[in-house]
Design a protein around this motif. Structure first.
Motif, PDB file in Angstrom:
ATOM      1  N   ALA A 263       0.849  -1.189   0.000  1.00  0.00           N
ATOM      2  CA  ALA A 263       0.000   0.000   0.000  1.00  0.00           C
ATOM      3  C   ALA A 263       0.881   1.234   0.000  1.00  0.00           C
ATOM      4  CB  ALA A 263      -0.922   0.011   1.208  1.00  0.00           C
ATOM      5  N   THR A 264       0.390   2.288  -0.618  1.00  0.00           N
ATOM      6  CA  THR A 264       1.081   3.572  -0.575  1.00  0.00           C
ATOM      7  C   THR A 264       0.515   4.371   0.582  1.00  0.00           C
ATOM      8  OG1 THR A 264       1.419   3.583  -2.965  1.00  0.00           O
ATOM      9  CG2 THR A 264       1.601   5.695  -1.818  1.00  0.00           C
ATOM     10  N   VAL A 265       1.380   4.655   1.559  1.00  0.00           N
ATOM     11  CA  VAL A 265       0.988   5.377   2.764  1.00  0.00           C
ATOM     12  C   VAL A 265       1.992   6.518   2.964  1.00  0.00           C
ATOM     13  CG1 VAL A 265       0.497   5.229   5.228  1.00  0.00           C
ATOM     14  CG2 VAL A 265       0.124   3.226   3.764  1.00  0.00           C
ATOM     15  N   ALA A 266       1.471   7.750   3.049  1.00  0.00           N
ATOM     16  CA  ALA A 266       2.319   8.932   3.216  1.00  0.00           C
ATOM     17  C   ALA A 266       3.401   8.991   2.140  1.00  0.00           C
ATOM     18  CB  ALA A 266       2.945   8.944   4.611  1.00  0.00           C
ATOM     19  N   GLY A 267       2.995   8.633   0.912  1.00  0.00           N
ATOM     20  CA  GLY A 267       3.922   8.712  -0.209  1.00  0.00           C
ATOM     21  C   GLY A 267       4.912   7.589  -0.300  1.00  0.00           C
ATOM     22  N   GLU A 268       4.836   6.636   0.605  1.00  0.00           N
ATOM     23  CA  GLU A 268       5.797   5.534   0.628  1.00  0.00           C
ATOM     24  C   GLU A 268       5.068   4.214   0.421  1.00  0.00           C
ATOM     25  OE1 GLU A 268       8.907   3.393   3.786  1.00  0.00           O
ATOM     26  OE2 GLU A 268       7.710   5.157   4.375  1.00  0.00           O
ATOM     27  N   ARG A 269       5.647   3.333  -0.399  1.00  0.00           N
ATOM     28  CA  ARG A 269       5.057   2.017  -0.600  1.00  0.00           C
ATOM     29  C   ARG A 269       5.531   1.092   0.519  1.00  0.00           C
ATOM     30  NH1 ARG A 269       4.929  -0.049  -6.510  1.00  0.00           N
ATOM     31  NH2 ARG A 269       2.852   0.884  -6.434  1.00  0.00           N
ATOM     32  N   VAL A 270       4.557   0.562   1.267  1.00  0.00           N
ATOM     33  CA  VAL A 270       4.896  -0.274   2.418  1.00  0.00           C
ATOM     34  C   VAL A 270       4.377  -1.694   2.213  1.00  0.00           C
ATOM     35  CG1 VAL A 270       4.920   1.667   4.010  1.00  0.00           C
ATOM     36  CG2 VAL A 270       2.797   0.427   3.650  1.00  0.00           C
ATOM     37  N   ASP A 271       5.096  -2.635   2.809  1.00  0.00           N
ATOM     38  CA  ASP A 271       4.760  -4.056   2.755  1.00  0.00           C
ATOM     39  C   ASP A 271       3.733  -4.348   3.844  1.00  0.00           C
ATOM     40  OD1 ASP A 271       4.791  -6.871   3.200  1.00  0.00           O
ATOM     41  OD2 ASP A 271       6.794  -7.017   2.327  1.00  0.00           O
ATOM     42  N   LEU A 272       2.620  -4.989   3.468  1.00  0.00           N
ATOM     43  CA  LEU A 272       1.558  -5.294   4.417  1.00  0.00           C
ATOM     44  C   LEU A 272       1.531  -6.772   4.797  1.00  0.00           C
ATOM     45  CD1 LEU A 272      -1.412  -3.198   2.933  1.00  0.00           C
ATOM     46  CD2 LEU A 272       0.235  -2.550   4.695  1.00  0.00           C
ATOM     47  N   SER A 273       2.673  -7.420   4.756  1.00  0.00           N
ATOM     48  CA  SER A 273       2.728  -8.853   5.052  1.00  0.00           C
ATOM     49  C   SER A 273       2.264  -9.182   6.460  1.00  0.00           C
ATOM     50  CB  SER A 273       4.157  -9.380   4.856  1.00  0.00           C
ATOM     51  OG  SER A 273       4.548  -9.277   3.514  1.00  0.00           O
ATOM     52  N   ALA A 274       2.349  -8.221   7.389  1.00  0.00           N
ATOM     53  CA  ALA A 274       1.960  -8.474   8.775  1.00  0.00           C
ATOM     54  C   ALA A 274       0.463  -8.298   9.005  1.00  0.00           C
ATOM     55  CB  ALA A 274       2.741  -7.558   9.714  1.00  0.00           C
ATOM     56  N   PHE A 275      -0.284  -7.928   7.971  1.00  0.00           N
ATOM     57  CA  PHE A 275      -1.725  -7.713   8.130  1.00  0.00           C
ATOM     58  C   PHE A 275      -2.411  -8.987   8.617  1.00  0.00           C
ATOM     59  CE2 PHE A 275      -5.914  -8.340   6.168  1.00  0.00           C
ATOM     60  CZ  PHE A 275      -6.618  -7.303   6.768  1.00  0.00           C
ATOM     61  N   ASP A 276      -3.241  -8.863   9.656  1.00  0.00           N
ATOM     62  CA  ASP A 276      -3.950 -10.016  10.192  1.00  0.00           C
ATOM     63  C   ASP A 276      -5.379 -10.020   9.658  1.00  0.00           C
ATOM     64  OD1 ASP A 276      -5.457 -11.792  11.970  1.00  0.00           O
ATOM     65  OD2 ASP A 276      -3.624 -11.831  13.174  1.00  0.00           O
ATOM     66  N   PRO A 277      -5.782 -11.059   8.903  1.00  0.00           N
ATOM     67  CA  PRO A 277      -7.098 -11.066   8.260  1.00  0.00           C
ATOM     68  C   PRO A 277      -8.266 -11.142   9.232  1.00  0.00           C
ATOM     69  CG  PRO A 277      -6.056 -13.207   8.024  1.00  0.00           C
ATOM     70  CD  PRO A 277      -5.018 -12.284   8.597  1.00  0.00           C
ATOM     71  N   THR A 278      -8.004 -11.415  10.513  1.00  0.00           N
ATOM     72  CA  THR A 278      -9.107 -11.405  11.481  1.00  0.00           C
ATOM     73  C   THR A 278      -9.660  -9.998  11.676  1.00  0.00           C
ATOM     74  OG1 THR A 278      -7.556 -11.207  13.350  1.00  0.00           O
ATOM     75  CG2 THR A 278      -8.231 -13.434  12.703  1.00  0.00           C
ATOM     76  N   LEU A 279      -8.967  -8.990  11.147  1.00  0.00           N
ATOM     77  CA  LEU A 279      -9.506  -7.630  11.174  1.00  0.00           C
ATOM     78  C   LEU A 279     -10.767  -7.531  10.313  1.00  0.00           C
ATOM     79  CD1 LEU A 279      -9.151  -4.634  12.028  1.00  0.00           C
ATOM     80  CD2 LEU A 279      -7.791  -4.315   9.952  1.00  0.00           C
ATOM     81  N   PHE A 280     -10.895  -8.417   9.314  1.00  0.00           N
ATOM     82  CA  PHE A 280     -12.063  -8.428   8.432  1.00  0.00           C
ATOM     83  C   PHE A 280     -12.966  -9.636   8.680  1.00  0.00           C
ATOM     84  CE2 PHE A 280      -9.578  -5.976   4.939  1.00  0.00           C
ATOM     85  CZ  PHE A 280      -9.794  -4.789   5.610  1.00  0.00           C
ATOM     86  N   GLY A 281     -12.391 -10.786   9.018  1.00  0.00           N
ATOM     87  CA  GLY A 281     -13.167 -11.963   9.348  1.00  0.00           C
ATOM     88  C   GLY A 281     -14.199 -12.337   8.301  1.00  0.00           C
ATOM     89  N   ALA A 282     -15.445 -12.568   8.743  1.00  0.00           N
ATOM     90  CA  ALA A 282     -16.518 -13.005   7.848  1.00  0.00           C
ATOM     91  C   ALA A 282     -16.885 -11.951   6.820  1.00  0.00           C
ATOM     92  CB  ALA A 282     -17.755 -13.380   8.659  1.00  0.00           C
ATOM     93  N   ALA A 283     -16.435 -10.716   7.014  1.00  0.00           N
ATOM     94  CA  ALA A 283     -16.736  -9.641   6.073  1.00  0.00           C
ATOM     95  C   ALA A 283     -15.721  -9.553   4.954  1.00  0.00           C
ATOM     96  CB  ALA A 283     -16.799  -8.299   6.803  1.00  0.00           C
ATOM     97  N   GLY A 284     -14.496 -10.084   5.148  1.00  0.00           N
ATOM     98  CA  GLY A 284     -13.490  -9.887   4.113  1.00  0.00           C
ATOM     99  C   GLY A 284     -12.162 -10.580   4.329  1.00  0.00           C
ATOM    100  N   GLY A 285     -12.129 -11.697   5.062  1.00  0.00           N
ATOM    101  CA  GLY A 285     -10.852 -12.327   5.377  1.00  0.00           C
ATOM    102  C   GLY A 285     -10.392 -13.400   4.420  1.00  0.00           C
ATOM    103  N   LEU A 286     -11.054 -13.578   3.281  1.00  0.00           N
ATOM    104  CA  LEU A 286     -10.785 -14.702   2.384  1.00  0.00           C
ATOM    105  C   LEU A 286      -9.413 -14.600   1.713  1.00  0.00           C
ATOM    106  CD1 LEU A 286     -12.665 -17.123   1.584  1.00  0.00           C
ATOM    107  CD2 LEU A 286     -13.015 -15.920  -0.585  1.00  0.00           C
ATOM    108  N   LEU A 287      -8.733 -15.748   1.626  1.00  0.00           N
ATOM    109  CA  LEU A 287      -7.521 -15.910   0.827  1.00  0.00           C
ATOM    110  C   LEU A 287      -7.878 -16.865  -0.301  1.00  0.00           C
ATOM    111  CD1 LEU A 287      -4.400 -15.325   0.658  1.00  0.00           C
ATOM    112  CD2 LEU A 287      -4.087 -17.503   1.855  1.00  0.00           C
ATOM    113  N   THR A 288      -7.702 -16.444  -1.552  1.00  0.00           N
ATOM    114  CA  THR A 288      -8.227 -17.249  -2.650  1.00  0.00           C
ATOM    115  C   THR A 288      -7.442 -17.010  -3.921  1.00  0.00           C
ATOM    116  OG1 THR A 288     -10.287 -17.832  -3.802  1.00  0.00           O
ATOM    117  CG2 THR A 288      -9.926 -15.491  -3.324  1.00  0.00           C
ATOM    118  N   THR A 289      -7.960 -17.509  -5.041  1.00  0.00           N
ATOM    119  CA  THR A 289      -7.388 -17.298  -6.367  1.00  0.00           C
ATOM    120  C   THR A 289      -8.503 -16.853  -7.308  1.00  0.00           C
ATOM    121  OG1 THR A 289      -7.803 -19.536  -7.208  1.00  0.00           O
ATOM    122  CG2 THR A 289      -5.761 -19.182  -5.954  1.00  0.00           C
ATOM    123  N   THR A 290      -8.120 -16.275  -8.435  1.00  0.00           N
ATOM    124  CA  THR A 290      -9.136 -15.890  -9.421  1.00  0.00           C
ATOM    125  C   THR A 290      -9.849 -17.127  -9.955  1.00  0.00           C
ATOM    126  OG1 THR A 290      -7.451 -15.874 -11.175  1.00  0.00           O
ATOM    127  CG2 THR A 290      -7.931 -13.778 -10.091  1.00  0.00           C
TER     128      THR A 290
END
Length: 428
Positions: A263-290
């Protein structure tokens, strides 16, 4: 697909099958008959047009040039199937993205959660008019008369939990480091629900997009069935649909074949590898493929996951503004069939945009995702990604659309603002 078109194709298909059946029965006799039909009399199925792979690849390259890191896509229609990718899986390694790479698909999860809720109704476990207090007394405090139907259609008035969560937990520290720390913390559904339910509610019956409602539905399903949501999803959706590379993870770890989120945050591209999908859960936590999301679309349209009545209930709009939204699914005009609709959902984690649309029967579908989301801009320019979506959808039409004329207009299916990632707290 219009009824007239369906009828014409059904007649052609039936005529071809009937002719083949008759020929198979009379062949032994015809071999000895002077009046045997010449080969030219046998109906021949028309060959589908090939995909314009050059146009699709150029559109993918354009999406990456739009300051995205990677793009992956799977297209299925009357021409068969096409899949592709562009960009890199990870900036550090430079590994190229592959069409079958996994990614966080955010709000497309809502389609699957809605299927679970409707499946529970089909099995007699509850009704869409079941209230929150019927299953989990006190979960929403004084709003316990909220129904499952209202939660799935975003008409309960239940506020979004992300803005108050971010503002409260960031406090005076609006640094990128604090933002990433917040995204990396594991969450329980009750915590997310409390942030949402504690904010001012909007009038009941009005459409107000809210991730909180789907987190509530997920929690209700767990209490109703006594099963973890991930297990229920696997049994009722993933296995029947053949979605072998899809999961609802409970931690930030990504498999080796997953796209790294940026993501671009404050003009800098940052790695979001530490993002925990439980922040979205049943609303948006899916890991999938096209590929897997298109398998979901096909299974839904074919009646593999739900009965036809439940699918219609899911796709029939409850609200008409800003989109024609049903139960975890919205619709938009189908460019291939005037008067018909595409159904699906889009979504955005903090690092990935995703769209997944399909015809009502699920036979034509397009799922695309790009990594590298700009969080500094309230309305980022997604024109190249939208152009890719339109190109892919038009190519599913076979020979039913005059492509140059269709491409001369506005984007066929723009990315909507129905996304998970809330605006960031004000930065100093």
């Amino acid at each position: 697909m219009t009824e007239a078109t369906t009828a014409r194709r059904s007649v052609r298909r039936a005529a071809t099958l009937a002719s083949a059946a008759v020929l198979s029965l009379v062949a032994p006799v015809a071999a000895h008959a002077a009046t045997a039909a010449p080969p030219s009399a046998v109906p021949q199925a028309a060959e589908p047009l090939p995909y314009d792979t050059a146009a699709l690849e150029a559109a993918m390259a354009g999406a990456v040039a739009e300051e995205h890191v990677a793009v992956v896509g799977d297209v299925r229609g009357e021409r068969g199937r096409w899949s592709g990718a562009d960009g890199v899986r990870d900036l550090a390694s430079g590994e190229p993205a592959l069409a079958r790479d996994r990614f966080r698909s955010a709000s497309t999860t809502k389609m699957l959660t809605a299927v679970l809720a409707l499946k529970a109704q089909e099995q007699g476990l509850w009704r869409l008019d079941t209230t929150v207090d019927d299953v989990a007394p006190g979960l929403l405090g004084t709003h316990g008369d909220t129904t499952v139907r209202e939660l799935l259609s975003h008409t309960a008035g239940l506020p979004e939990y992300l803005p108050p969560l971010l503002v409260t937990e960031a406090g005076q520290d609006t640094s990128t480091e604090r933002f990433l720390e917040i995204l990396g913390q594991p969450r329980e559904p009750q915590q997310l629900i409390d942030y949402g339910a504690g904010a001012p509610w909007t009038p009941r019956g009005e459409f107000v997009y809210s991730n909180t409602g789907f987190v509530v539905v997920g929690e209700l399903l767990q209490r109703l069935t006594g099963q973890r949501l991930a297990d229920l999803l696997e049994r009722w959706v993933l296995v029947p649909a053949g979605m072998w590379r899809t999961s609802l993870p409970d931690g930030p770890e990504l498999p080796a074949d997953a796209l790294t989120e940026y993501a671009t945050v404050a003009g800098e591209r940052v790695d979001l590898s530490a993002f925990d999908p439980t922040l979205f859960g049943a609303a948006g936590g899916l890991l999938t493929t096209t590929e897997d999301l298109n398998r979901f679309q096909r299974a839904l349209g074919a009646g593999t996951l739900l009965g036809a009545g439940s699918v219609r209930m899911m796709q029939e709009p409850v609200a008409t503004e800003p989109q024609e939204y049903g139960l975890g699914s919205y619709r938009l005009p189908d460019p291939c069939e005037p008067g018909a609709y595409l159904h699906g959902h889009d979504g955005a984690s903090y690092g990935t945009w995703t769209v997944s649309y399909a015809s009502a029967d699920g036979r034509r579908s397009v799922t695309l995702a790009v990594t590298g989301r700009d969080l500094d801009t309230a309305t980022p320019d997604l024109s190249a990604f939208n152009a890719l979506i339109g190109e892919a959808l038009l190519q599913t039409c076979g020979d039913d659309v005059t492509a140059p004329a269709a491409r001369s207009g506005a984007p066929v299916a723009p990315v909507h603002d129905l996304v998970d990632g809330a605006p960031l707290p004000p930065r100093r």
